[in-house]
Design an enzyme around this catalytic site. Sequence first.
Site, short mmCIF file in Angstrom:
data_model
loop_
_atom_site.label_atom_id
_atom_site.label_comp_id
_atom_site.label_asym_id
_atom_site.label_seq_id
_atom_site.Cartn_x
_atom_site.Cartn_y
_atom_site.Cartn_z
N CYS A 1 3.59 5.80 0.97
CA CYS A 1 4.93 5.21 0.86
C CYS A 1 5.76 5.48 2.10
N CYS B 1 6.00 1.58 1.53
CA CYS B 1 7.35 1.12 1.14
C CYS B 1 8.39 1.23 2.25
N ILE B 2 8.45 2.40 2.89
CA ILE B 2 9.56 2.67 3.82
C ILE B 2 9.46 1.82 5.09
N LYS C 1 7.77 -0.79 5.53
CA LYS C 1 7.80 -2.19 5.09
C LYS C 1 9.24 -2.65 4.88
N VAL D 1 -4.95 11.41 -4.66
CA VAL D 1 -5.45 11.03 -3.32
C VAL D 1 -5.09 9.60 -2.92
N PHE E 1 2.65 -1.11 11.17
CA PHE E 1 4.00 -0.56 11.37
C PHE E 1 4.10 0.32 12.62
N TYR F 1 0.86 -8.74 -2.91
CA TYR F 1 2.23 -8.59 -2.42
C TYR F 1 2.31 -7.98 -1.03
N GLU G 1 4.38 -9.91 1.89
CA GLU G 1 5.50 -9.20 2.53
C GLU G 1 5.31 -9.12 4.05
N GLY H 1 -0.83 8.58 -9.86
CA GLY H 1 -0.59 7.66 -8.74
C GLY H 1 -1.61 6.55 -8.62
N HIS I 1 32.07 -11.20 -10.89
CA HIS I 1 32.16 -12.40 -10.08
C HIS I 1 32.75 -12.09 -8.71
N GLU J 1 25.33 -11.73 -11.73
CA GLU J 1 26.05 -12.29 -12.88
C GLU J 1 25.33 -13.51 -13.44
P1 FAD Z 1 -0.40 8.33 -1.60
O1 FAD Z 1 1.05 8.21 -1.35
O2 FAD Z 1 -1.30 7.34 -0.96
O3 FAD Z 1 -0.81 9.80 -1.15
C1 FAD Z 1 -2.13 10.27 -1.13
C2 FAD Z 1 -2.29 11.25 -0.01
O4 FAD Z 1 -3.48 12.00 -0.20
C3 FAD Z 1 -2.42 10.58 1.35
O5 FAD Z 1 -1.64 11.25 2.31
C4 FAD Z 1 -3.91 10.75 1.67
O6 FAD Z 1 -4.18 10.72 3.05
C5 FAD Z 1 -4.19 12.09 1.03
N1 FAD Z 1 -5.59 12.34 0.72
C6 FAD Z 1 -6.51 11.48 0.26
N2 FAD Z 1 -7.68 12.11 0.03
C7 FAD Z 1 -7.48 13.41 0.33
C8 FAD Z 1 -8.31 14.57 0.28
N3 FAD Z 1 -9.57 14.51 -0.17
N4 FAD Z 1 -7.79 15.75 0.68
C9 FAD Z 1 -6.51 15.83 1.12
N5 FAD Z 1 -5.68 14.78 1.17
C10 FAD Z 1 -6.16 13.57 0.77
N6 FAD Z 1 5.43 1.06 -3.80
C11 FAD Z 1 6.69 0.85 -4.23
O7 FAD Z 1 7.09 1.43 -5.24
N7 FAD Z 1 7.55 0.02 -3.57
C12 FAD Z 1 7.18 -0.63 -2.45
O8 FAD Z 1 7.98 -1.38 -1.86
C13 FAD Z 1 5.86 -0.42 -1.95
N8 FAD Z 1 5.46 -1.02 -0.81
C14 FAD Z 1 4.22 -0.76 -0.31
C15 FAD Z 1 3.86 -1.37 0.88
C16 FAD Z 1 2.61 -1.12 1.41
C17 FAD Z 1 2.25 -1.77 2.74
C18 FAD Z 1 1.71 -0.26 0.74
C19 FAD Z 1 0.35 0.03 1.32
C20 FAD Z 1 2.06 0.34 -0.45
C21 FAD Z 1 3.31 0.09 -0.99
N9 FAD Z 1 3.73 0.67 -2.20
C22 FAD Z 1 4.99 0.43 -2.67
C23 FAD Z 1 2.81 1.52 -2.99
C24 FAD Z 1 3.07 3.01 -2.79
O9 FAD Z 1 3.04 3.33 -1.42
C25 FAD Z 1 2.03 3.81 -3.56
O10 FAD Z 1 2.05 3.40 -4.90
C26 FAD Z 1 2.26 5.31 -3.52
O11 FAD Z 1 2.33 5.79 -2.21
C27 FAD Z 1 1.15 6.03 -4.29
O12 FAD Z 1 1.34 7.41 -4.23
P2 FAD Z 1 0.11 8.40 -4.47
O13 FAD Z 1 0.72 9.76 -4.58
O14 FAD Z 1 -0.77 7.91 -5.54
O15 FAD Z 1 -0.77 8.30 -3.13
P1 NA7 Z 2 -3.86 -7.01 -4.16
O1 NA7 Z 2 -2.57 -7.11 -4.87
O2 NA7 Z 2 -5.07 -6.56 -4.90
O3 NA7 Z 2 -4.14 -8.44 -3.48
C1 NA7 Z 2 -5.26 -8.65 -2.71
C2 NA7 Z 2 -5.28 -10.10 -2.22
O4 NA7 Z 2 -6.40 -10.29 -1.36
C3 NA7 Z 2 -5.42 -11.10 -3.33
O5 NA7 Z 2 -4.70 -12.26 -2.97
C4 NA7 Z 2 -6.94 -11.34 -3.36
O6 NA7 Z 2 -7.27 -12.59 -3.88
C5 NA7 Z 2 -7.27 -11.28 -1.90
N1 NA7 Z 2 -8.64 -10.89 -1.63
C6 NA7 Z 2 -9.35 -9.88 -2.18
N2 NA7 Z 2 -10.56 -9.78 -1.63
C7 NA7 Z 2 -10.64 -10.76 -0.69
C8 NA7 Z 2 -11.64 -11.17 0.21
N3 NA7 Z 2 -12.81 -10.54 0.26
N4 NA7 Z 2 -11.38 -12.21 1.03
C9 NA7 Z 2 -10.19 -12.84 0.97
N5 NA7 Z 2 -9.19 -12.51 0.13
C10 NA7 Z 2 -9.41 -11.47 -0.69
O7 NA7 Z 2 -3.78 -6.07 -2.90
P2 NA7 Z 2 -2.63 -5.69 -1.88
O8 NA7 Z 2 -3.35 -5.21 -0.66
O9 NA7 Z 2 -1.64 -6.78 -1.70
O10 NA7 Z 2 -1.87 -4.49 -2.60
C11 NA7 Z 2 -2.52 -3.56 -3.42
C12 NA7 Z 2 -1.54 -2.67 -4.09
O11 NA7 Z 2 -1.10 -1.68 -3.16
C13 NA7 Z 2 -0.31 -3.37 -4.60
O12 NA7 Z 2 -0.37 -3.45 -5.99
C14 NA7 Z 2 0.83 -2.47 -4.13
O13 NA7 Z 2 1.48 -1.86 -5.21
C15 NA7 Z 2 0.24 -1.40 -3.27
P3 NA7 Z 2 -7.69 -12.82 -5.44
O14 NA7 Z 2 -6.39 -12.97 -6.18
O15 NA7 Z 2 -8.46 -11.61 -5.88
O16 NA7 Z 2 -8.51 -14.05 -5.41
#
Ligand code: FAD
Ligand code: NA7
Length: 485
Positions: free
Chosen positions: A53, A58-59, A61, A155, A178, A194, A198, A322, A461, A466
Amino acid sequence: KCANAEYDLVVIGGGSGGLAAAKEATALGAKVAVLDYVTPTPIGTKWGLGGTCVNVGCIPKKLMHQAALLGEAIHDAKTYGWELEPENIHHSWESLKDAVQGHIKSVNWVTRVELRDKKVEYINGQGKFVDPHTIHTQTKQGERTLTAKYFLIAVGGRPRYPDIPGAVEYGITSDDIFSLPKPPGKTLIVGAGYIGLECAGFLRGLGYEATVLIRSIPLRGFDQQMANLIVAEMEDKGVKFEHRCIPKSVEKADDGRLKVVWQNEHSEEFSDIFDTVLFAIGRRALTKELDIDKSGVKVAPDNEKIDAENEQTNVPHIFAVGDVLYKKPELTPVAIHAGRLLARRLFGGSTIHMDYDNVATTVFTPLEYGVVGLSEETAIERFGEDNIEVYHAYYKPTEFFIPQKSIVHCYLKVVAMREGDQKVLGMHFIGPQAGEVIQGFSAAMKCKLTIKCMMDTVGIHPTIAEELTRIKITRRSGLDPSPQA
Ligand code: FAD
Ligand code: NA7
């Protein structure tokens, strides 16, 4: 449980869920260690403590989305009397990237300090299970073996790459975009979940050409009427969409640009040249790297995630929160809330469990889409079309009038039960600040919001929120949902 364990809790993963659980557990008197380790991406991007995040989710993004919105606002400002020359205003990717990365570094630092102050031991190492009671890690300082009464697997996940030539070699993912050192230029985004939409939205808003390959439908899992409106709005803003297409190969041309070949559903091939290819095709959980088989914790065969009832895995002293959880919303506040509640149950005598239903979220596309509750499709599936009522309206945000911005996709929909006071099942809102609009209504939904309550609510308003208190037209009535006066 291990009788002579060194720690009460060892958390593997210092992201949203892991850190929330660790801090709460320490506050309740537990002895806690958190391991966090980031494997660099194929092009070498890496980052600090705090998880997805903060560093690559999230941040950054939201900050890049804001940068894109500001670009639009500069053009609007002129119509409001600001004497600017938008033609001469240019955007610097490097400055934006540096500002975003600067903010992230400060959050990494604050997180470290907070852990030290709260007496959570932070270990910068990759954790691997040795057996169900022991974790091993290699740090810069040397090897560590940790035993604990409880383990928390937090993880998270990492982006997947498609299995096509050149994808890993030349492609990037949200983990890289980013902090990309040079401007992305003309970009192909593969995937219409999404994250894909985005990224395409903010890149276009910053002035880059953006093309999205959609394999099947946009925003799978979201209400499809709303998803298609989002795509239509992005098309109006200049994002190109290639429907029902999958990538076949990526290769580097002589000039260093990337030639991508893709294929449609009729196996016809197309190609174009891009500066950047960004894969957003979903994420995989990092359970394999954890040597999870040695812990005895079972993972789902299709995506290596953990199916855990009330966050407890099949091994009773090992928990998970998570993104690593099977079929749970992949959202930061979900991971944080579940982590905190779990710590209170383990160390504070609480019996309160996480409620994963009706979690609000927002897709931060150029016009945002905020949603809480069921899509229309799911409501119909669960209750039958005859038993639900859909209220809907197009509306005109006041601030759109002067710049004469398009209102054709400013739309909202409330899905409710048809009988009685009409319990609200889902709320969908497309417009500016959609997340801010939906957040409050999501609390109302927790309190069993009905259409009657919404209609009895006096609006503020002039706001866009609203509009949700002004709903009166049902889809079934066939009346025109065009903007109300
Ligand atoms: P993470 O935050 O992924 O943390 C897991 C950590 O564990 C990582 O640092 C990883 O490197 C570490 N790790 C993994 N394996 C090991 C290991 N074996 N030993 C030690 N460390 C390890 N959510 C929202 O609510 N709003 C949003 O707008 C939003 N936008 C997003 C945009 C993007 C581009 C992405 C990719 C995600 C977005 N999300 C958003 C989703 C959100 O970031 C995740 O749901 C959230 O970070 C999940 O938290 P987590 O604790 O499960 O894992
Ligand atoms: P999502 O929400 O799982 O979407 C993945 C997209 O990529 C979806 O449109 C898929 O199409 C498409 N897709 C999956 N595999 C392929 C291949 N092999 N080729 C082309 N297109 C493919 O993943 P995001 O990365 O957007 O986000 C994952 C979560 O992370 C999200 O819920 C956030 O909360 C954080 P499909 O619909 O399967 O046909």
